[in-house]
Scaffold this active site. Sequence first.
Site, PDB file in Angstrom:
ATOM      1  N   HIS A  15      24.287  -3.379   1.841  1.00 34.00           N
ATOM      2  CA  HIS A  15      24.449  -3.817   3.239  1.00 34.00           C
ATOM      3  C   HIS A  15      25.367  -5.019   3.357  1.00 34.00           C
ATOM      4  CE1 HIS A  15      20.369  -1.773   4.370  1.00 34.00           C
ATOM      5  NE2 HIS A  15      21.357  -0.903   4.280  1.00 34.00           N
ATOM      6  N   ASN A  52       4.756  -3.983  -2.786  1.00 38.99           N
ATOM      7  CA  ASN A  52       4.934  -4.503  -1.436  1.00 38.99           C
ATOM      8  C   ASN A  52       3.696  -5.272  -0.994  1.00 38.99           C
ATOM      9  OD1 ASN A  52       7.153  -4.408   0.550  1.00 38.99           O
ATOM     10  ND2 ASN A  52       5.563  -3.646   1.920  1.00 38.99           N
ATOM     11  N   THR A 111      10.249  -3.843   0.672  1.00 35.40           N
ATOM     12  CA  THR A 111      10.964  -3.228   1.788  1.00 35.40           C
ATOM     13  C   THR A 111      10.004  -2.370   2.601  1.00 35.40           C
ATOM     14  OG1 THR A 111      12.800  -1.766   2.458  1.00 35.40           O
ATOM     15  CG2 THR A 111      11.808  -1.328   0.306  1.00 35.40           C
ATOM     16  N   SER A 112      10.229  -2.394   3.922  1.00 34.65           N
ATOM     17  CA  SER A 112       9.325  -1.647   4.820  1.00 34.65           C
ATOM     18  C   SER A 112       9.691  -0.170   4.862  1.00 34.65           C
ATOM     19  CB  SER A 112       9.406  -2.237   6.243  1.00 34.65           C
ATOM     20  OG  SER A 112      10.751  -2.102   6.719  1.00 34.65           O
ATOM     21  N   CYS A 167      38.267  -9.289   8.001  1.00 45.56           N
ATOM     22  CA  CYS A 167      39.037  -9.121   9.238  1.00 45.56           C
ATOM     23  C   CYS A 167      38.611  -7.833   9.935  1.00 45.56           C
ATOM     24  CB  CYS A 167      40.537  -9.066   8.930  1.00 45.56           C
ATOM     25  SG  CYS A 167      41.551  -8.889  10.414  1.00 45.56           S
ATOM     26  N   ALA A 209       5.763 -10.194  -4.101  1.00 49.47           N
ATOM     27  CA  ALA A 209       6.714  -9.879  -5.183  1.00 49.47           C
ATOM     28  C   ALA A 209       6.711 -10.956  -6.264  1.00 49.47           C
ATOM     29  CB  ALA A 209       8.105  -9.729  -4.566  1.00 49.47           C
ATOM     30  N   ASP A 225      21.523 -11.656   0.900  1.00 58.19           N
ATOM     31  CA  ASP A 225      21.528 -12.982   0.243  1.00 58.19           C
ATOM     32  C   ASP A 225      22.044 -12.809  -1.189  1.00 58.19           C
ATOM     33  OD1 ASP A 225      18.030 -12.390   0.065  1.00 58.19           O
ATOM     34  OD2 ASP A 225      19.306 -12.508  -1.712  1.00 58.19           O
TER      35      ASP A 225
HETATM   36  C1  BV8 Z   1      24.143   4.695   8.634  1.00 60.98           C
HETATM   37  C2  BV8 Z   1      22.416  -5.769   7.588  1.00 60.98           C
HETATM   38  C3  BV8 Z   1      25.480   6.517   9.089  1.00 60.98           C
HETATM   39  C4  BV8 Z   1      22.068  -6.554   8.781  1.00 60.98           C
HETATM   40  C5  BV8 Z   1      21.014  -3.864   7.774  1.00 60.98           C
HETATM   41  C6  BV8 Z   1      18.772   8.699   8.878  1.00 60.98           C
HETATM   42  C7  BV8 Z   1      19.835   8.747   7.992  1.00 60.98           C
HETATM   43  C8  BV8 Z   1      20.895   7.859   8.103  1.00 60.98           C
HETATM   44  C9  BV8 Z   1      20.891   6.886   9.113  1.00 60.98           C
HETATM   45  C10 BV8 Z   1      19.834   6.822   9.990  1.00 60.98           C
HETATM   46  C11 BV8 Z   1      18.767   7.712   9.863  1.00 60.98           C
HETATM   47  N1  BV8 Z   1      17.873   7.430  10.852  1.00 60.98           N
HETATM   48  C12 BV8 Z   1      18.327   6.365  11.553  1.00 60.98           C
HETATM   49  C13 BV8 Z   1      19.526   5.983  11.078  1.00 60.98           C
HETATM   50  C14 BV8 Z   1      20.347   4.905  11.608  1.00 60.98           C
HETATM   51  C15 BV8 Z   1      20.050   3.557  10.979  1.00 60.98           C
HETATM   52  C16 BV8 Z   1      18.595   3.313  10.732  1.00 60.98           C
HETATM   53  O1  BV8 Z   1      18.116   3.490   9.628  1.00 60.98           O
HETATM   54  N2  BV8 Z   1      17.907   2.866  11.763  1.00 60.98           N
HETATM   55  C17 BV8 Z   1      16.501   2.537  11.599  1.00 60.98           C
HETATM   56  C18 BV8 Z   1      16.189   1.266  12.393  1.00 60.98           C
HETATM   57  C19 BV8 Z   1      15.691   3.726  12.051  1.00 60.98           C
HETATM   58  N3  BV8 Z   1      20.782   3.418   9.747  1.00 60.98           N
HETATM   59  C20 BV8 Z   1      22.039   2.969   9.794  1.00 60.98           C
HETATM   60  O2  BV8 Z   1      22.619   2.746  10.836  1.00 60.98           O
HETATM   61  C21 BV8 Z   1      22.769   2.778   8.479  1.00 60.98           C
HETATM   62  N4  BV8 Z   1      24.041   3.382   8.573  1.00 60.98           N
HETATM   63  O3  BV8 Z   1      23.217   5.415   8.569  1.00 60.98           O
HETATM   64  O4  BV8 Z   1      25.413   5.132   8.806  1.00 60.98           O
HETATM   65  C22 BV8 Z   1      26.838   6.956   8.883  1.00 60.98           C
HETATM   66  C23 BV8 Z   1      27.010   8.213   8.376  1.00 60.98           C
HETATM   67  C24 BV8 Z   1      28.279   8.649   8.177  1.00 60.98           C
HETATM   68  C25 BV8 Z   1      29.352   7.830   8.495  1.00 60.98           C
HETATM   69  C26 BV8 Z   1      29.148   6.566   9.016  1.00 60.98           C
HETATM   70  C27 BV8 Z   1      27.884   6.122   9.212  1.00 60.98           C
HETATM   71  C28 BV8 Z   1      23.059   1.320   8.178  1.00 60.98           C
HETATM   72  C29 BV8 Z   1      21.797   0.548   8.037  1.00 60.98           C
HETATM   73  C30 BV8 Z   1      22.145  -0.878   7.603  1.00 60.98           C
HETATM   74  C31 BV8 Z   1      21.863  -1.822   8.733  1.00 60.98           C
HETATM   75  N5  BV8 Z   1      21.998  -3.176   8.250  1.00 60.98           N
HETATM   76  N6  BV8 Z   1      21.229  -5.051   7.243  1.00 60.98           N
HETATM   77  C32 BV8 Z   1      21.529  -7.863   8.363  1.00 60.98           C
HETATM   78  O5  BV8 Z   1      20.956  -7.999   7.262  1.00 60.98           O
HETATM   79  O6  BV8 Z   1      21.690  -8.769   9.163  1.00 60.98           O
HETATM   80  S1  BV8 Z   1      19.446  -3.244   7.735  1.00 60.98           S
HETATM   81  C33 BV8 Z   1      18.309  -4.500   7.566  1.00 60.98           C
HETATM   82  O7  BV8 Z   1      17.058  -3.849   7.353  1.00 60.98           O
HETATM   83  C34 BV8 Z   1      18.444  -5.388   6.362  1.00 60.98           C
HETATM   84  O8  BV8 Z   1      19.480  -5.047   5.486  1.00 60.98           O
HETATM   85  C35 BV8 Z   1      17.127  -5.186   5.646  1.00 60.98           C
HETATM   86  O9  BV8 Z   1      17.179  -5.415   4.300  1.00 60.98           O
HETATM   87  C36 BV8 Z   1      16.916  -3.801   5.968  1.00 60.98           C
HETATM   88  C37 BV8 Z   1      15.641  -3.170   5.663  1.00 60.98           C
HETATM   89  O10 BV8 Z   1      14.619  -4.052   6.020  1.00 60.98           O
HETATM   90  P1  BV8 Z   1      13.667  -4.554   4.853  1.00 60.98           P
HETATM   91  O11 BV8 Z   1      14.517  -5.143   3.788  1.00 60.98           O
HETATM   92  O12 BV8 Z   1      12.759  -3.456   4.470  1.00 60.98           O
HETATM   93  O13 BV8 Z   1      12.932  -5.732   5.586  1.00 60.98           O
HETATM   94  P2  BV8 Z   1      11.658  -5.606   6.524  1.00 60.98           P
HETATM   95  O14 BV8 Z   1      11.463  -6.930   7.178  1.00 60.98           O
HETATM   96  O15 BV8 Z   1      11.782  -4.383   7.371  1.00 60.98           O
HETATM   97  O16 BV8 Z   1      10.441  -5.344   5.514  1.00 60.98           O
HETATM   98  C38 BV8 Z   1      10.072  -6.334   4.565  1.00 60.98           C
HETATM   99  C39 BV8 Z   1       8.907  -5.764   3.774  1.00 60.98           C
HETATM  100  O17 BV8 Z   1       8.561  -6.707   2.769  1.00 60.98           O
HETATM  101  C40 BV8 Z   1       7.662  -5.537   4.622  1.00 60.98           C
HETATM  102  O18 BV8 Z   1       7.119  -4.268   4.301  1.00 60.98           O
HETATM  103  C41 BV8 Z   1       6.707  -6.648   4.191  1.00 60.98           C
HETATM  104  O19 BV8 Z   1       5.362  -6.230   4.176  1.00 60.98           O
HETATM  105  C42 BV8 Z   1       7.163  -6.916   2.781  1.00 60.98           C
HETATM  106  N7  BV8 Z   1       6.964  -8.289   2.332  1.00 60.98           N
HETATM  107  C43 BV8 Z   1       7.048  -9.427   3.062  1.00 60.98           C
HETATM  108  N8  BV8 Z   1       6.851 -10.496   2.249  1.00 60.98           N
HETATM  109  C44 BV8 Z   1       6.662 -10.006   1.000  1.00 60.98           C
HETATM  110  C45 BV8 Z   1       6.733  -8.605   1.050  1.00 60.98           C
HETATM  111  N9  BV8 Z   1       6.576  -7.828  -0.028  1.00 60.98           N
HETATM  112  C46 BV8 Z   1       6.361  -8.449  -1.208  1.00 60.98           C
HETATM  113  N10 BV8 Z   1       6.276  -9.790  -1.341  1.00 60.98           N
HETATM  114  C47 BV8 Z   1       6.423 -10.594  -0.264  1.00 60.98           C
HETATM  115  N11 BV8 Z   1       6.341 -11.944  -0.410  1.00 60.98           N
HETATM  116 ZN    ZN Z   2      43.611  -9.529   9.643  1.00 65.25          ZN
END
Ligand code: BV8
Ligand code: ZN
Length: 235
Positions: free
Chosen positions: A112, A203, A178-179, A120, A219, A97
């Site tokens: 992200h 958090n 963030t989680s 494209c 937050a 956002d």
């Molecule tokens: C990559 C876009 C490699 C989508 C998103 C180890 C190392 C590297 C990679 C990996 C690894 N292990 C696994 C991986 C692969 C993967 C990964 O991490 N998988 C997870 C599921 C295990 N990672 C990837 O694929 C990444 N790429 O590693 O590339 C590479 C290497 C070389 C060459 C090429 C490639 C890419 C990851 C990005 C994915 N895209 N976003 C979209 O937004 O539609 S991730 C998505 O999750 C969002 O971006 C989001 O921001 C992000 C994290 O989630 P959070 O922001 O933490 O949100 P969540 O709901 O989980 O938590 C919210 C928290 O807030 C909670 O704790 C809650 O309690 C708290 N909360 C709620 N309300 C409040 C609050 N706190 C305070 N106040 C409040 N009011």
């Molecule tokens: Zn194009």
Amino acid sequence: MEIAIRSSDTVALLTGAGISAESGLKTFRDAGGLWEQYRIEDVATPEAFNNDPELVWSFYNQRRQQLALSAPNAAHYAITEFRHRFPNTYVITQNVDDLHERAGNVNVIHMHGSLSGIKCTKCSYRRIDLEPVNSVPLCPQCSSRLRPDIVWFSEMPYHMDSIMNIINICRLFISIGTSGTVYPAAHFIEIASGRGALTVLINKEYVHCSSEHFIEGSAAETLPVFLRSIGVNNG
Ligand code: BV8
Ligand code: ZN
């Protein structure tokens, strides 16, 4: 917890979906979150887009429309205010956002991508807009499909070099809303802590990580109080 740093110190803030929750945007993993309605593999991977671009565009179109109806909350504005005292503050956000920018924050790094970005799938064409996208748009330059300019799972996050430079020099690293389940973002606090930076986790619920301090709460309530409590020590 008394923290005082130099006004010239570098401060890194990592934000996640939780900082935008009080602006009305859904998080991913809370009850009622986005990953309850959709599966990651259906809407947030390159394969998902190749398989069903209409479904992926409807997922992002929905969020683009929600964004247009939302506004920054007190947490976003508290960072803008904080930067007046600590100008070397960088926001590294996982969020797609634009609430940090709309609260007047600069130095915002979208690792992200952004909901307002469209690119494209073949050539270098990109554009920024939040117009409704009701069918899969085609590139005006090469007629290939256009996709959301979002970093999906298995894609390399943006600006990793700049992010690592900031993490390697920051005096204070604060993780907000963030989680800590998505990498490499989830790794940043360990790296900062390992280097000797002060680390603080803010958090709604505790998340296991190597942070030195943990402030439980929303937050919008906790971040303004905490950032105002940070003293300047230019001695
Ligand atoms: C990559 C876009 C490699 C989508 C998103 C180890 C190392 C590297 C990679 C990996 C690894 N292990 C696994 C991986 C692969 C993967 C990964 O991490 N998988 C997870 C599921 C295990 N990672 C990837 O694929 C990444 N790429 O590693 O590339 C590479 C290497 C070389 C060459 C090429 C490639 C890419 C990851 C990005 C994915 N895209 N976003 C979209 O937004 O539609 S991730 C998505 O999750 C969002 O971006 C989001 O921001 C992000 C994290 O989630 P959070 O922001 O933490 O949100 P969540 O709901 O989980 O938590 C919210 C928290 O807030 C909670 O704790 C809650 O309690 C708290 N909360 C709620 N309300 C409040 C609050 N706190 C305070 N106040 C409040 N009011
Ligand atoms: Zn194009």
